[in-house]
Design an enzyme around this catalytic site. Structure first.
Site, PDB file in Angstrom:
ATOM      1  N   LYS A  47       0.847  -1.213   0.000  1.00 39.52           N
ATOM      2  CA  LYS A  47       0.000   0.000   0.000  1.00 39.52           C
ATOM      3  C   LYS A  47       0.876   1.254   0.000  1.00 39.52           C
ATOM      4  CE  LYS A  47      -2.008  -0.881   3.974  1.00 39.52           C
ATOM      5  NZ  LYS A  47      -1.678  -2.217   4.462  1.00 39.52           N
ATOM      6  N   ARG A  87      -9.774   0.717   8.514  1.00 38.54           N
ATOM      7  CA  ARG A  87      -9.306  -0.619   8.834  1.00 38.54           C
ATOM      8  C   ARG A  87     -10.379  -1.469   9.500  1.00 38.54           C
ATOM      9  NH1 ARG A  87      -3.517  -0.059   8.608  1.00 38.54           N
ATOM     10  NH2 ARG A  87      -2.410  -1.898   9.311  1.00 38.54           N
ATOM     11  N   ARG A 103      12.008  -5.405   5.566  1.00 37.93           N
ATOM     12  CA  ARG A 103      11.793  -3.972   5.328  1.00 37.93           C
ATOM     13  C   ARG A 103      12.725  -3.100   6.175  1.00 37.93           C
ATOM     14  NH1 ARG A 103       5.798  -2.064   5.032  1.00 37.93           N
ATOM     15  NH2 ARG A 103       5.564  -3.135   7.030  1.00 37.93           N
ATOM     16  N   ARG A 142      11.187  -1.251  11.543  1.00 36.75           N
ATOM     17  CA  ARG A 142      10.011  -0.981  12.380  1.00 36.75           C
ATOM     18  C   ARG A 142       9.926  -2.030  13.483  1.00 36.75           C
ATOM     19  NH1 ARG A 142       4.955  -0.303   8.357  1.00 36.75           N
ATOM     20  NH2 ARG A 142       3.970  -1.476  10.008  1.00 36.75           N
ATOM     21  N   ARG A 200      -0.770  -9.108  13.080  1.00 34.53           N
ATOM     22  CA  ARG A 200      -1.347  -8.075  12.207  1.00 34.53           C
ATOM     23  C   ARG A 200      -2.203  -8.741  11.129  1.00 34.53           C
ATOM     24  NH1 ARG A 200       4.230  -5.630  10.868  1.00 34.53           N
ATOM     25  NH2 ARG A 200       3.299  -4.637   9.044  1.00 34.53           N
TER      26      ARG A 200
HETATM   27  P1  ADP Z   1       0.744  -2.590   7.816  1.00 32.50           P
HETATM   28  O1  ADP Z   1      -0.404  -2.307   6.893  1.00 32.50           O
HETATM   29  O2  ADP Z   1       1.942  -3.097   7.109  1.00 32.50           O
HETATM   30  O3  ADP Z   1       0.354  -3.463   8.990  1.00 32.50           O
HETATM   31  P2  ADP Z   1       0.624   0.164   8.885  1.00 32.50           P
HETATM   32  O4  ADP Z   1       1.772   1.089   8.913  1.00 32.50           O
HETATM   33  O5  ADP Z   1      -0.544   0.511   8.029  1.00 32.50           O
HETATM   34  O6  ADP Z   1       1.256  -1.247   8.498  1.00 32.50           O
HETATM   35  O7  ADP Z   1       0.075  -0.042  10.396  1.00 32.50           O
HETATM   36  C1  ADP Z   1       0.924  -0.359  11.482  1.00 32.50           C
HETATM   37  C2  ADP Z   1       0.093  -0.490  12.763  1.00 32.50           C
HETATM   38  O8  ADP Z   1      -0.531   0.783  13.081  1.00 32.50           O
HETATM   39  C3  ADP Z   1      -1.087  -1.460  12.690  1.00 32.50           C
HETATM   40  O9  ADP Z   1      -0.691  -2.787  12.984  1.00 32.50           O
HETATM   41  C4  ADP Z   1      -2.053  -0.879  13.749  1.00 32.50           C
HETATM   42  O10 ADP Z   1      -1.664  -1.229  15.058  1.00 32.50           O
HETATM   43  C5  ADP Z   1      -1.848   0.617  13.592  1.00 32.50           C
HETATM   44  N1  ADP Z   1      -2.802   1.221  12.607  1.00 32.50           N
HETATM   45  C6  ADP Z   1      -2.497   1.759  11.407  1.00 32.50           C
HETATM   46  N2  ADP Z   1      -3.592   2.245  10.792  1.00 32.50           N
HETATM   47  C7  ADP Z   1      -4.632   2.005  11.642  1.00 32.50           C
HETATM   48  C8  ADP Z   1      -6.029   2.256  11.590  1.00 32.50           C
HETATM   49  N3  ADP Z   1      -6.598   2.844  10.529  1.00 32.50           N
HETATM   50  N4  ADP Z   1      -6.790   1.856  12.648  1.00 32.50           N
HETATM   51  C9  ADP Z   1      -6.243   1.283  13.726  1.00 32.50           C
HETATM   52  N5  ADP Z   1      -4.936   0.992  13.836  1.00 32.50           N
HETATM   53  C10 ADP Z   1      -4.130   1.359  12.817  1.00 32.50           C
END
Ligand code: ADP
Length: 215
Positions: free
Chosen positions: A13, A87, A126, A161, A172
């Protein structure tokens, strides 16, 4: 035109968003990036965020909505890509409402797919430049840094990360299946869902560009 990118963790993404931002001037709204910025503050909320993110669970909807509202307020009517947001169903409804209040709406939700084994490799390999945020991967020739552990552009030490471990990836992924995957149906029923496979970055990007061109 506002676009939602919907995908399991590490499906690409962020990479697709960066390309759209660079080539088409979209504003990239990544809740993951906004949360990682908030982690740098030394307060109670940062502690809570760190704990939740390292557990692979979702951060509270109200925190997310506040971050998105703030960022949207500065987008001044530009086209936006929502990356990693919404999400869950609650966030999807809140986003629809928020956009409607600004006389805007989502033109398309792009569902990016990738085999789970590849997503895992992308996660644990990553590395990110803390300065320019460029993302590398030590397991793929095309995305390795030229010098081990250094950003090609800034020469900064690359960072990993803290949630990019195999264990947190699995959590996740489970959270994604339980909370986020139902949104595939949500956007399909609205007639705005498109699916794009992302095993090859150029191909996936070209497919997205074609989809956007047909809107
Ligand atoms: P990825 O899609 O690779 O898991 P992100 O950077 O999008 O990585 O998200 C990392 C973490 O941040 C998620 O595992 C969650 O804990 C939190 N997070 C990100 N976006 C949201 C969201 N829209 N709602 C709730 N938690 C979120």
């Amino acid at each position: 035109m506002n676009i939602v990118l919907l995908a399991p963790p590490a499906a690409g993404k962020g990479t697709m968003s960066e390309l759209l931002e660079k080539n088409y001037g979209f504003i990239h709204i990544s809740t993951g990036d906004l949360l990682r910025e908030a982690l740098h503050q030394e307060n109670e909320q940062a502690k809570y965020l760190k704990e939740i993110m390292e557990s692979g669970k979702l951060v509270d909807d109200s925190i997310i909505m506040n971050l998105v509202k703030e960022k949207l307020a500065t987008s001044q009517g530009h086209n936006c890509i929502f990356d990693g947001f919404p999400r869950n169903k609650n966030q999807a409804l809140a986003l629809d409402e928020l956009l409607a209040s600004m006389s805007r709406k989502i033109a398309c939700a792009i569902y990016i797919t990738v085999p789970k084994e590849i997503a895992l490799k992308r996660t644990v390999g990553r590395r990110t430049c803390p300065q320019c945020k460029k993302v590398y991967n030590i397991y793929f020739e095309v995305s390795k840094p030229k010098v081990e552990n250094l950003c090609d552009t800034c020469q900064q030490m690359l960072e990993t990360r803290t949630d990019d471990t195999e264990l947190v990836f699995e959590k996740r992924y489970d959270t994604y299946l339980k909370e986020t995957a139902p949104l595939i149906d949500y956007y399909q029923q609205k007639g705005i869902l498109k699916e794009v496979e992302n095993q090859n970055k150029e191909e996936a990007f070209n497919n997205i560009v074609q989809i956007l061109g047909e809107l």
